[in-house]
Design a protein around this motif. Structure first.
Motif, PDB file in Angstrom:
ATOM      1  N   ASP A  89       0.847  -1.183   0.000  1.00  0.00           N
ATOM      2  CA  ASP A  89       0.000   0.000   0.000  1.00  0.00           C
ATOM      3  C   ASP A  89       0.887   1.240   0.000  1.00  0.00           C
ATOM      4  N   PRO A 115     -14.214  -3.530  -6.450  1.00  0.00           N
ATOM      5  CA  PRO A 115     -14.498  -3.350  -5.017  1.00  0.00           C
ATOM      6  C   PRO A 115     -14.465  -4.694  -4.303  1.00  0.00           C
ATOM      7  N   GLN A 212      -6.523  12.041   2.440  1.00  0.00           N
ATOM      8  CA  GLN A 212      -6.978  11.160   3.498  1.00  0.00           C
ATOM      9  C   GLN A 212      -7.909  10.071   2.975  1.00  0.00           C
ATOM     10  N   TRP A 213      -8.602  10.346   1.864  1.00  0.00           N
ATOM     11  CA  TRP A 213      -9.508   9.343   1.301  1.00  0.00           C
ATOM     12  C   TRP A 213      -8.759   8.089   0.857  1.00  0.00           C
ATOM     13  N   LYS A 214      -7.445   8.227   0.622  1.00  0.00           N
ATOM     14  CA  LYS A 214      -6.663   7.074   0.181  1.00  0.00           C
ATOM     15  C   LYS A 214      -6.400   6.078   1.313  1.00  0.00           C
ATOM     16  N   LEU A 215      -6.613   6.501   2.550  1.00  0.00           N
ATOM     17  CA  LEU A 215      -6.321   5.631   3.679  1.00  0.00           C
ATOM     18  C   LEU A 215      -7.572   4.863   4.094  1.00  0.00           C
ATOM     19  N   SER A 216      -7.563   3.576   3.855  1.00  0.00           N
ATOM     20  CA  SER A 216      -8.658   2.721   4.263  1.00  0.00           C
ATOM     21  C   SER A 216      -8.240   1.950   5.514  1.00  0.00           C
ATOM     22  N   PRO A 217      -9.196   1.354   6.212  1.00  0.00           N
ATOM     23  CA  PRO A 217      -8.810   0.508   7.353  1.00  0.00           C
ATOM     24  C   PRO A 217      -7.830  -0.595   6.964  1.00  0.00           C
ATOM     25  N   MET A 218      -7.974  -1.115   5.728  1.00  0.00           N
ATOM     26  CA  MET A 218      -7.052  -2.157   5.274  1.00  0.00           C
ATOM     27  C   MET A 218      -5.630  -1.601   5.131  1.00  0.00           C
ATOM     28  N   ASP A 219      -5.533  -0.345   4.668  1.00  0.00           N
ATOM     29  CA  ASP A 219      -4.214   0.271   4.535  1.00  0.00           C
ATOM     30  C   ASP A 219      -3.541   0.405   5.904  1.00  0.00           C
TER      31      ASP A 219
END
Length: 306
Positions: A89, A115, A212-219
């Motif tokens: 990531d 998705p 910030q939208w690029k950061l997901s919980p998975m990241d």
């Protein structure tokens, strides 16, 4: 990449293209966040000077002109190309994909970023959801993440059990061989960055409202489970690096060099060449002296704010 002669028409074209599109490229490059002074200082100290900006743009535009030739060759000969982008990531996959597609025809070259699977898709044959997105003759498909989600995030995060992962490793080499036998060229890239670089890029995204939208919980979990992802990557390479579709690792700590190196390498994977083109001429406009253009209501127009 083909070197341009000092006074060649190609060099004149390149300079003109550079002048015309520099603003657009600068806009793409203006991705560094508004950092705190402390983070900016750490970032500067941990990054040696990259390739000269103007040289980077010249090389990028020259490579993109070759991508246009590749696109024409694929369309003319009805070739089928799949390029897989995997890796850590924040390692720069999206930036490379953006530069590859920037000047290409989206009807020929398209990006597929699926998705999370639905409950129905989870019950299907694993590769079923990817098959509809494979290219027909004359198409290029760029997979922003791919079926390798199973041996990566699904495995590490517990979305796939050990039996499903083992079945994937058993099936994927033959699945890719089937694609190759059907006439699809499969090119697989893994983008690699260091632990420290990923941490820095995540911090930059956290402190940049536009990223910030690029950061997901998975990241964020990928930071916690760095070593688990490393082990998953190593086994993936060991069990899926087949002659028909080998893996290629892109060093991603330097974003600009990673983009140039990846595009240059991709071009070298296919024996593309110039293809015949019909000469394009602009036809004369049909003029009807009896036609009178109507004045449209002002409210139909977008207000001129700028």
């Amino acid at each position: 990449m083909t070197e341009l002669k000092q006074n060649s028409p190609a060099k004149d074209w390149l300079e003109a293209e550079l002048a015309d599109t520099l603003d657009e490229d600068y806009e793409l490059e203006m991705s560094e966040p508004a950092l705190s002074m402390e983070i900016a200082k750490i970032y500067k100290n941990s990054h040696p000077p990259s390739i000269d900006r103007m040289q980077y743009f010249r090389d990028l535009i020259s490579l993109q002109s070759e991508l246009i030739k590749l696109q024409s060759w694929v369309a003319y000969h009805k070739k089928k190309l799949v390029v897989i982008f995997e890796g850590r990531d924040s390692a720069g996959k999206g930036g490379v994909i953006k530069r590859i597609t920037q000047r290409l025809n989206p009807r020929i070259c398209r990006v597929v970023a699926l998705p999370a699977p639905t409950e129905r898709e989870k019950s299907q044959w694993y590769f079923r959801r990817y098959v509809p997105h494979l290219p027909a003759g004359g198409e290029i498909v760029l997979l922003d993440r791919s079926w390798y989600n199973r041996s990566g995030v699904e495995r590490v995060m517990g979305f796939a059990n050990p039996e499903q992962v083992e079945e994937f490793f058993h099936d994927v080499p033959e699945f890719e061989r089937m694609l190759v036998r059907s006439g699809i060229t499969v090119v697989k890239y893994w983008f690699s960055i260091t632990d420290e670089e990923q941490q820095m890029r995540f911090l930059m995204r956290i402190h940049d409202p536009m990223k910030q939208w690029k950061l997901s919980p998975m990241d964020l979990q990928s930071r916690v489970r760095w070593e688990q992802y490393t082990k998953a990557k190593e086994e993936t390479f060991a069990r899926t690096n087949i002659p028909e579709a080998p893996w290629f690792i892109v060093e991603g700590n330097d974003k600009k060099r990673a983009r140039l190196n990846c595009i240059d390498h991709l071009l070298k994977q296919l024996p593309y060449e110039e293809v015949p083109h019909e000469e394009i001429t602009l036809p004369e406009r049909v003029f009807n002296p009896e036609y009178e253009r109507q004045v449209l209501p002002r409210e139909l127009y977008v207000p001129e704010k700028y």
